[in-house]
Every structure is written in C-alpha cells, then in structure tokens.
Write an enzyme that holds these catalytic residues in place. Structure first.
Site, PDB file in Angstrom:
ATOM      1  N   CYS A  41     -12.038 -24.715 -11.489  1.00  0.00           N
ATOM      2  CA  CYS A  41     -10.537 -24.182 -11.451  1.00  0.00           C
ATOM      3  C   CYS A  41      -9.880 -25.467 -11.021  1.00  0.00           C
ATOM      4  CB  CYS A  41     -10.523 -23.108 -10.851  1.00  0.00           C
ATOM      5  SG  CYS A  41     -10.985 -21.570 -11.439  1.00  0.00           S
ATOM      6  N   CYS A  73      33.638 -14.709 -14.170  1.00  0.00           N
ATOM      7  CA  CYS A  73      33.253 -15.749 -13.306  1.00  0.00           C
ATOM      8  C   CYS A  73      31.755 -15.581 -13.190  1.00  0.00           C
ATOM      9  CB  CYS A  73      33.948 -15.574 -12.186  1.00  0.00           C
ATOM     10  SG  CYS A  73      35.665 -15.684 -11.974  1.00  0.00           S
ATOM     11  N   ASP A 109       1.991  14.396  -4.705  1.00  0.00           N
ATOM     12  CA  ASP A 109       0.880  14.279  -4.098  1.00  0.00           C
ATOM     13  C   ASP A 109       0.572  15.372  -2.824  1.00  0.00           C
ATOM     14  OD1 ASP A 109      -1.895  13.088  -3.531  1.00  0.00           O
ATOM     15  OD2 ASP A 109      -0.921  12.453  -1.625  1.00  0.00           O
ATOM     16  N   ASP A 149       2.258   8.946  -0.661  1.00  0.00           N
ATOM     17  CA  ASP A 149       2.189   8.037   0.717  1.00  0.00           C
ATOM     18  C   ASP A 149       2.264   6.753   0.767  1.00  0.00           C
ATOM     19  OD1 ASP A 149      -0.444   7.521   0.344  1.00  0.00           O
ATOM     20  OD2 ASP A 149      -1.207   8.955   1.722  1.00  0.00           O
ATOM     21  N   ASP A 206      -2.124   6.031  -2.882  1.00  0.00           N
ATOM     22  CA  ASP A 206      -1.489   6.544  -4.163  1.00  0.00           C
ATOM     23  C   ASP A 206      -0.939   5.376  -4.851  1.00  0.00           C
ATOM     24  OD1 ASP A 206      -1.851   9.486  -3.749  1.00  0.00           O
ATOM     25  OD2 ASP A 206      -0.113   9.351  -2.487  1.00  0.00           O
TER      26      ASP A 206
END
Length: 824
Positions: free
Chosen positions: A19, A86, A497, A697, A701
C-alpha cells in the site's frame, strides 16, 4: 512559477508495505512532485509540490487510488451577512476554494462550517475567500469558542448608535417636509429643501453608509443582496430629490418633487428592524453562552495539603480540586473524598440532585450542594463534557435541514428578480400613468425594492434550529446535527432496546430453582465463580446474589464466553455452563423437563431464566429481573398517543420479552435477538411501519443506531462520545425521548410557519408595492410603509422562533429542593 508547497497528509486504507508503494507511486504522478515519503505507522504522506498541482490534486489522486484523505471541518465566524443572499454568496466563495468539499453557512449564528480533506486547505485561504466576497471572517476554535453573546452585544451596540443618529437627523426632515406643504413663500420652500438635502446627506453618509458600502460592490459584481436593495431604494429617492432641489429644470414640468423624507425614513426603519433583529438573534444563540458560562473561572487545587486558586485553563489531568458547598464543580473528574448532592440538570435535564461520593464521577459546571468534595481531574479543555456538549450544540445549530435546499434555490434568484420587478414597475408607471409620471414611477419602484425581504427567508430555518436545539440541550437532549430534527419528526416507529433503555440495566436474581439432589447454595457459588470473570450485566447479578447469601466466590480455572449463548468453564474441578437453552442444546446437554416448565412460568412473569449445568447435567434455573425504569410505562403511552408504533428489541426469551412488553403496553416485540440481529430488526420495522427511530445505550447497539433513520443513544451523564447516534439523551429517563420527539415536531412546525410567512409576505406585498391594485381602486404602498413592513417581517420570524424556548417544558417534580433550576 509558484512557490514550493510542503505537504503532509493523513492517508486512510493503508495496511501493508505494498500500500505504501502504491501511494508513493500515485503521488509521484503529480506534476512537480518530489521528496515523496509515506509512513505506514503514522498513516501519513509527505511531499513537496513545485508544479501546477496543488494540495487538492494530491487528495484527489489518493481518493481515486482508494486511499482517501479523511475529511475534517473548520468553523469560521462571518460578519456582515444580512440576508439569505449573503449566505449563498459566502457558500459559493468557500466552495470555490480548491479542496473544499462542502460549505454550510448559518445566517442566524454568523457561522460557516467548511469540510475538506485534512491538510489540503489552509485556514488563510478560507478567510481570504470570504473577505473577497465582501465579508469579514475569523477562525473559531471549537474547544474555546468565542462568546457569541459578546459579538451580538457589540453588533447591537453599533446598531443602536446608528439608529439613534439616524432618528435624530431624520426627525427634522420629516417635520420640514410636512411643513413645506403649507409654506407660503417659494424662497422659504427652497431653504427648506436645502436643509432637508443637508440632513438627508448626513443620514446616508453616516448611519446609512453601511448599506452602500456593502450593497454597491455586490451590485457591481453581479451578486446583489438586501443591502443593494436598500441602497438602490434610498439612493434613488435621495438623488431624485437632490435633482429636484438643485436643478429642477432637468426634470419634466411638474415632476420636481422631494422624497428626502422617504430616503431617510427608509434607512431609519431598516436600522430599527436590524436593531430588533440583532437583539432577537442574540437571544436565539444563548444556549451555548449559557453552557460555557456554567464553568467557573477559577479552580481550587489542593497541593501538599494546601489550597491554591488557579485559572481554569491552568488545570491539568491528575490535579486534585476542592469544591466547597454551593460552588460550581470545577472540572470533570472522580470524587476522591467527601459526599454531597450535586445538581446535574445542566447535563441531564433532571432537576433532582444526585448523591456523589468517593469513586463517583463529576461533570464540570454542575452545581454542588451542601457538602464538600475533593475530586481528581481526568479531562480538561475540549475533552470536558461541557465543551463536548457546547461543540455538539454548535454543530447542530450550524447545520442545514433538507428543507433548506428549497429556500436556497429561491433566495439565490430572489434579489435579482426583485430588481427586475422594480425596473418593470418603474417603466410601466412611467409610460402608462398620466403625466407627470416620473415621480410616481420612482416611488412605486422604490417601494418594490424596499418591501422585498430575503432576510426573513434566510432566518426562517436557522433561527428555529438554534432555538430548538438550544432548548433541547437545556433538557438533556443533544442533537448531533440539525437534520436529525427533521428526520425525527418523520419517524413512524420507535424501537427501544430493553436492557438499559426500558429497564434500569441493573438486573438481580429473583429466583433460584435447583434440580432434585442439587444444593442451591452450592449451585449459586459455582455459577458466581464462573461469572466473576465476566463483564456481562447478568454476571454482576449472579455474583451479587452469592455475596448476599454470604457465599465465597470461587476462582474459575477456565472461562469461555460465547456471545448470544452464554458462558462455560471449570470451577472447583467441575464443568459449569450458564446460559440460554440454545447453549445447552449446542453443548449436547439434555434439558430437565421440570426445570424447563418452571423456566417457562418465570418467563411468563417477565423474568429472564438462566439455565445452569454442572458436569453435563441440567442442574438449576436462575431467574433474573431487571426493574423497569420509572416513567417507562408513561413514556410508552405518550409515544403511542402521538400515533407512533412502539417496539421492543431484546435478546431475552420470547416469553420473558412478552411479559415485560405486556407490562409496558408494548405491542410489537422482537425477542431472542442476538446483537448482530438488531440491524435486521430495524430493517423489518422500517419495511412494515415506515421510518424508524432506534433507542439504545450507544455501545453494543451501535450498528442498529447507525442503521435507523434516527439513532438515539441513552447517555450516562458523562459519556457523550456516541458517534453512531444522531441524538444523545443525557438522562436515562425516557421522558426525554418524548421531549425530543415533541421538540422535533415543534421545530419543524415553527419552520413551516416561518417559511410560509416569509414567502407569503413577499408574494402578497411586492405586487401591492408595485401598484398593481391602484388601477382597480386599491391601495399603494409608500416606500416608508414598505420599509416598516420589511423590518417587521424579519422581527416576526425571529419572534416566532423564540417561542420555541417554551416548548417541551416539564413541570418541576413535587418536593424539589432549592437546587432545582428555574426554567430557562
């Protein structure tokens, strides 16, 4: 030949030496590139450009090769903007800077947010672009933002001064104009005209020069704005009157009229409107100023047992700071000694004080109660919660809603269109009205120029966003960007949840059912020993239950956790398995029918059964209950009352989930969902019901928060770094979710009202100002009335937006003590 450019760029996507070689080869293809070097460890590329290629070209070839330069954002404070035209001009000027990928300008905040690949654009080039467009600009430090209140006050002070001067000079002009109609002497009339000319000149070159200094250059460059309309209107009335006074013979017979009073009153009334507008705009941006002013200016550092006051900027991580009763907490940190009640309403929106003791975290700017606290500083400067909240609010206030795209398209053509309508009006009255028509044509054309108000269009959306997001922040609801306001208004289903969102997130063991021949205490001790190495919330409940019975926590020999199934290992020489029934099946452990039947009963009561196996035998069932949060049932009912579908997402057994949902009044349940399945649940809800808001939370999640149309993360009061969420609910209370939805709808309704007024005002009054109704016996508008109406239009929009400061207010809880904050 341009001077050589030394460039250092961060590069994404590099993973190996090949790379590095690829990136170096790509950069060497740039004309005049030399000394190319790429560092894989730091993910940065450095080079010198001596040819026609620039930093933007380097970023472009890297992106094309699949190694993009990450984007960053800079903020500029822009002075001198007065209307939506403007805004468009500044955005176009910034977008034209090589390397800039996007620019968003907020008229109400006087801020420009510019996105570009990191290291590609110099701040000096951005400032120069704004200044070339005719405005003033200066960088804004996100960690230490300038006090917007001070800037607004300085602007208001200058406007008040100019307004007073204009009013004092205009009053004699108006009086003399009224008296001139009854003066019997022609000489006296000539003297009166000369006095009016002198006073009008003082008004236009003094308080009114701002309109000409900004409007005329924009007009000459082909980008007229509101200042150009005022300059054209007031200037035309003044010049016509001046010719009538000095060389009346140049005008047609009977056309020599004086309009000095119109020219000076136009300036005076527009200044009045801008003064009121500046005052109102200052109130729209008070949220950030209030937040930053919460932090004390000095801190009391404890060193070698002695106290020493130091400036807040001098604090360092690791310092111990003493907070006396009634003082603001000086910094983010952890309490090392002392206990007290702390009012954290500025963070969470919750009025009830929170008890703090050793080990508890504090947030700088919160209000200490009657106790004394010593805390160890763990965040300073831009890393503090207060600074992050202020930055988030400012970013949301500076953003644009999708609805703003329509406004931008209209306002981009508005002022030139108004000038064209004014010219058509002048020519129509000049050629179609009875002679002498020159004065009438001028008056109607000037009225068209002055009545038009792009200011109201430009302010309609950003002021509502500023007030709405500021109000939300005061209630513990942080919008990460303004667009989330619009998307939240459109959601049709709210997916919640369960653990930590609908429940407290602190489960406890409620039942322990052993199989025949298994001692309950022995089973619990073995389970607690296994769970002592786990960080799962249920593990803490098992360990706590064992300690509550006085059992010794055994040290496990081996532990292996399988996400979504359970945990297994060896404790005291025994093979111990704890988890869901599917884990027993996976391990080939036969379920005990009696225990399974008991587990079903516990699940129907809303408790989560955990199955324990010892040495390959199904040995016990432990029931876990996570208390439902106070107010959760009421919040669900409030969401349903707003016509929303409420769904619950949980990894619990379907029977357990159904029991919890039944108690909360939730009809749609996705149970038995593994962490990776929450995204599929969100997609299913969207297909069945429409746009989805997911509330979780903000940790495990994160994928679902990112997948949802709007992700709302439940904050802890200190952790606001939830990048996957669009909205952060600093308080764990679900009524803040209801408030977020209510504020979203209120803000969008306010924006619709503002835009309707702004467009309807111009659509209705420009034809009236042009005199379209006069041939039918209708009224005409004088330039003076037009100026007053234009000023009122902007003030109306701002006043309507300020009503949002009262939106979504909750009553203070009964029995709240003196620490309860008064509403903002």
């Amino acid at each position: 030949m341009p001077d050589p450019v030394v460039l250092t760029l961060p590069v994404e996507g590099m993973s190996c030496a090949s790379c590095v070689g690829r990136v170096e080869r790509v950069l060497r293809t740039l004309p005049g590139a030399r000394d190319v070097a790429v560092n894989l460890a730091t993910s940065r590329a450095s080079l010198i450009l001596e040819g026609a290629a620039g930093p933007a070209d380097a970023a472009a070839v890297l992106a094309e090769a699949g190694y993009p330069v990450p984007e960053t954002q800079s903020l500029l404070a822009v002075d001198g903007m007065t209307c939506a035209s403007c805004v468009g001009r500044v955005e176009r000027a910034l977008a034209a800077v090589p390397g800039v990928t996007g620019a968003s300008v907020n008229l109400a905040a006087g801020r420009a947010a510019i996105r570009y690949p990191e290291g590609v654009v110099a701040m000096a080039d951005l400032v120069a672009a704004v200044e070339t467009a005719g405005y003033e600009a200066r960088p804004v430090d996100a960690a230490h933002p300038a006090d917007p209140a001070a800037r607004q006050e300085a602007e208001s002070r200058i406007l008040r001064r100019d307004l007073l001067a204009a009013a004092l000079l205009s009053a004699p002009v108006v009086i003399l104009d009224m008296g001139g109609h009854v003066l019997p002497s022609a000489d006296g009339g000539a003297v009166t005209a000369l006095v009016q000319a002198v006073l009008a000149t003082l008004v236009l070159v003094g308080p009114g020069r701002r309109f000409f200094l900004k409007g005329v250059p924009g007009l000459l460059r082909g980008h007229p704005d509101m200042n150009a309309l005022v300059a054209l209107g007031a200037g035309a009335a003044y010049l016509y009157s001046l010719v009538s006074t000095v060389e009346p013979a140049l005008l047609p017979v009977g056309a020599a009229h004086l309009y000095f009073e119109a020219s000076v009153l136009i300036v005076t009334l527009i200044l009045l409107g801008r003064t009121l507008e500046a005052r109102a705009r200052g109130r729209t941006g008070q949220a950030i100023a209030r937040l930053m002013n919460l932090a004390p200016k000095v801190a009391r550092v404890v060193r070698d047992g002695a106290e020493a006051e130091v400036p807040l900027d001098a604090l360092r991580v690791g310092d111990v700071v003493r907070v006396r009763p009634g003082e603001r907490v000086a910094a983010d940190g952890a309490v090392v000694s002392g206990t007290s009640l702390v009012d954290e309403s500025m963070v969470t929106g919750e009025a009830a004080p929170v008890r703090k003791g050793p080990g508890d975290r504090t947030v700088g700017g919160t209000l200490n109660g009657r106790g004394s606290l010593d805390l160890r500083v763990d965040a300073v400067g831009g890393a503090t919660v207060l600074a992050q909240i202020a930055a988030m609010v400012e970013r949301a206030q500076g953003g644009k809603l999708p609805i703003q795209a329509l406004v931008d398209r209209v306002t981009g053509r508005f002022v030139p269109a108004v000038i064209g309508i004014a010219l058509i009006t002048f020519l129509a009255w000049l050629f179609l009205a009875p002679a002498p028509a020159l004065g009438t044509a001028l008056v109607n054309a000037v009225a068209v120029l002055i009545i038009a108000c792009p200011c109201a269009m430009g302010l309609a959306t950003p002021t509502a966003i500023m007030v709405g997001t500021g109000r939300a922040a005061g209630r513990g609801v942080l919008f990460r960007d303004g667009a989330a306001l619009q998307r939240l208004r459109d959601v049709r289903v709210v997916a919640l949840d369960k653990t930590g969102t609908l429940t407290e997130g602190r489960p406890r063991i409620t039942d322990l059912v052993p199989a025949p021949g298994v001692a309950a205490d022995e089973a619990l001790a073995l389970a607690a020993g296994l769970e002592s190495r786990s960080e799962h919330p249920l593990a803490g409940a098992v360990v706590a239950a064992a300690r509550a019975r006085g059992l010794r926590t055994l040290e496990p020999d081996t532990v292996e956790a399988l996400e979504g199934f359970g945990i297994s290992g060896r404790v005291a020489g025994q093979a111990v398995v704890l988890g869901a029934p599917r884990y027993l099946d996976r391990l080939g452990i036969a379920p005990d029918p009696t225990l399974m039947a008991r587990a079903e009963g516990l699940a129907e009561d809303g408790r989560s059964p955990i199955h324990l196996a010892l040495d390959g035998r199904h040995a016990a069932v432990l029931a876990v209950a996570d208390p439902v949060k106070a107010g959760a049932r009421e919040a669900v009912a409030a969401l349903k009352a707003r016509g929303l579908t409420v769904a619950m997402v949980t990894g619990d057994d379907p029977r357990t989930a159904a029991g919890v949902a039944r108690g909360l009044g939730i009809d749609v349940v996705a149970a038995g969902v593994l962490p990776g399945g929450k995204v599929e649940a969100v997609q299913r809800f969207r297909a069945e019901h429409g746009p989805v808001a997911f509330v979780g939370d903000g940790i495990n999640d994160a994928p679902a928060l990112a997948e949802a149309d709007v992700g709302l993360a439940i904050g802890t009061g200190t952790d606001i770094a939830m990048d996957s969420a669009d909205v952060v609910l600093m308080s764990g209370a679900l009524d803040s979710l209801v408030e977020a939805l209510a504020l979203s709808r209120a803000v969008m309704a306010n924006i619709r009202q503002n835009l309707f007024w702004a467009f309807a005002y111009n659509a209705a009054l420009i034809p009236v100002a042009a005199g379209v109704l006069v041939p039918f016996g209708g009224p005409a508008l004088s330039p003076i009335l037009a100026a007053g109406a234009m000023a009122f239009s902007s003030v109306f929009v701002l006043g309507n937006a300020l009503r949002l400061r009262r939106a979504g207010r909750r009553p203070a809880p009964a029995g709240a003590d003196a620490l309860t904050p008064r509403p903002a």
